[in-house]
Scaffold this motif. Structure first.
Motif, PDB file in Angstrom:
ATOM      1  N   ILE A 215       0.902  -1.272  -0.098  1.00  0.00           N
ATOM      2  CA  ILE A 215       0.023  -0.168   0.014  1.00  0.00           C
ATOM      3  C   ILE A 215       0.851   1.321  -0.032  1.00  0.00           C
ATOM      4  O   ILE A 215       0.864   2.093  -0.730  1.00  0.00           O
ATOM      5  CB  ILE A 215      -1.039  -0.077   1.216  1.00  0.00           C
ATOM      6  CG1 ILE A 215      -1.961  -1.137   1.166  1.00  0.00           C
ATOM      7  CG2 ILE A 215      -1.653   1.436   1.196  1.00  0.00           C
ATOM      8  CD1 ILE A 215      -2.975  -1.463   2.249  1.00  0.00           C
ATOM      9  N   ILE A 216       1.496   1.640   1.190  1.00  0.00           N
ATOM     10  CA  ILE A 216       2.482   2.705   1.053  1.00  0.00           C
ATOM     11  C   ILE A 216       3.237   2.769  -0.071  1.00  0.00           C
ATOM     12  O   ILE A 216       3.610   3.821  -0.599  1.00  0.00           O
ATOM     13  CB  ILE A 216       3.183   2.746   2.535  1.00  0.00           C
ATOM     14  CG1 ILE A 216       1.986   2.944   3.535  1.00  0.00           C
ATOM     15  CG2 ILE A 216       4.170   4.070   2.725  1.00  0.00           C
ATOM     16  CD1 ILE A 216       1.131   4.125   3.710  1.00  0.00           C
ATOM     17  N   LYS A 217       3.993   1.698  -0.282  1.00  0.00           N
ATOM     18  CA  LYS A 217       5.101   1.706  -1.140  1.00  0.00           C
ATOM     19  C   LYS A 217       4.655   2.011  -2.842  1.00  0.00           C
ATOM     20  O   LYS A 217       4.986   2.607  -3.277  1.00  0.00           O
ATOM     21  CB  LYS A 217       6.213   0.586  -0.978  1.00  0.00           C
ATOM     22  CG  LYS A 217       7.121   0.789  -0.073  1.00  0.00           C
ATOM     23  CD  LYS A 217       8.248  -0.394   0.101  1.00  0.00           C
ATOM     24  CE  LYS A 217       9.127  -0.370   1.081  1.00  0.00           C
ATOM     25  NZ  LYS A 217       9.893  -1.483   1.178  1.00  0.00           N
ATOM     26  N   LYS A 218       3.500   0.956  -2.739  1.00  0.00           N
ATOM     27  CA  LYS A 218       3.039   0.781  -4.304  1.00  0.00           C
ATOM     28  C   LYS A 218       2.261   2.214  -4.747  1.00  0.00           C
ATOM     29  O   LYS A 218       2.274   2.343  -5.783  1.00  0.00           O
ATOM     30  CB  LYS A 218       2.237  -0.242  -4.359  1.00  0.00           C
ATOM     31  CG  LYS A 218       3.145  -1.611  -4.533  1.00  0.00           C
ATOM     32  CD  LYS A 218       2.217  -3.010  -4.736  1.00  0.00           C
ATOM     33  CE  LYS A 218       3.146  -4.050  -4.894  1.00  0.00           C
ATOM     34  NZ  LYS A 218       2.438  -5.009  -5.057  1.00  0.00           N
ATOM     35  N   SER A 219       1.683   2.882  -3.688  1.00  0.00           N
ATOM     36  CA  SER A 219       0.816   4.150  -3.793  1.00  0.00           C
ATOM     37  C   SER A 219       1.586   4.953  -4.379  1.00  0.00           C
ATOM     38  O   SER A 219       1.390   6.152  -4.868  1.00  0.00           O
ATOM     39  CB  SER A 219      -0.070   4.310  -2.746  1.00  0.00           C
ATOM     40  OG  SER A 219       0.640   4.766  -1.788  1.00  0.00           O
ATOM     41  N   ASN A 220       2.903   5.250  -3.571  1.00  0.00           N
ATOM     42  CA  ASN A 220       3.784   6.282  -4.080  1.00  0.00           C
ATOM     43  C   ASN A 220       3.345   7.529  -3.244  1.00  0.00           C
ATOM     44  O   ASN A 220       3.648   8.628  -3.646  1.00  0.00           O
ATOM     45  CB  ASN A 220       4.027   6.591  -5.392  1.00  0.00           C
ATOM     46  CG  ASN A 220       4.711   5.476  -6.087  1.00  0.00           C
ATOM     47  OD1 ASN A 220       5.904   5.045  -5.647  1.00  0.00           O
ATOM     48  ND2 ASN A 220       4.484   5.188  -7.469  1.00  0.00           N
TER      49      ASN A 220
END
Length: 152
Positions: free
Chosen positions: A30-35
């Motif tokens: 979530i955090i990483k993939k959403s940028n």
């Protein structure tokens, strides 16, 4: 599980997670993939904005908070019963209203529809929700912590 983030002039892609969200999933999927951190840093500058999230366990785990605090300012602790102060909760309600008349035939169609609704939200709607934060804080103080839902 559906996740998205908004800020003044920032909107992430919608993230769809099948299954349970734990700390590792929250950070990596979530955090990483959403940028979200890169988007906010690009818009406001590093450590010149505050990341607001609710108090569910994957958001407040020691590992998550350590990860986030190394990359941004985090509003922590977050009041436990404070959905009135989180503009994204009102956005979910707006989306729910837009989805009421949709009758997807399967999960794939539902994901396509909800993603389209998210992607076509007007900037005016998003800005109004973000800007309303000041009024929300004043109303919660005025109502001594009681719900302000009747105002919105």
């Amino acid at each position: 599980m559906i996740w998205g983030a908004i800020a003044h002039d920032v909107q992430t892609d919608l993230i769809i997670i099948n299954g349970t969200v734990n700390t590792e999933c929250y950070i990596h999927d979530i955090i990483k993939k959403s940028n979200v951190i890169q988007l906010a840093n690009s818009e406001y500058g590093e450590f010149k904005w505050i990341f607001q999230q609710d108090g569910v366990r994957p958001h407040t785990s020691k590992k998550t908070l350590t990860y986030l605090k190394q990359r941004c300012n985090v509003l922590d602790p977050w009041p436990p019963n404070s959905p009135d102060l989180n503009p994204i909760e009102n956005l979910w309600s707006i989306m729910d209203t837009k989805l009421k008349n949709c009758n997807p035939k399967n999960e794939e169609e539902f994901i396509k529809i909800i993603t389209n609704v998210w992607d076509t939200l007007s900037w005016k709607t998003l800005e109004n929700l973000v800007i309303s934060m000041y009024k929300r804080i004043d109303l919660v103080i005025e109502r001594e912590g009681e719900s302000i839902n009747s105002f919105y």
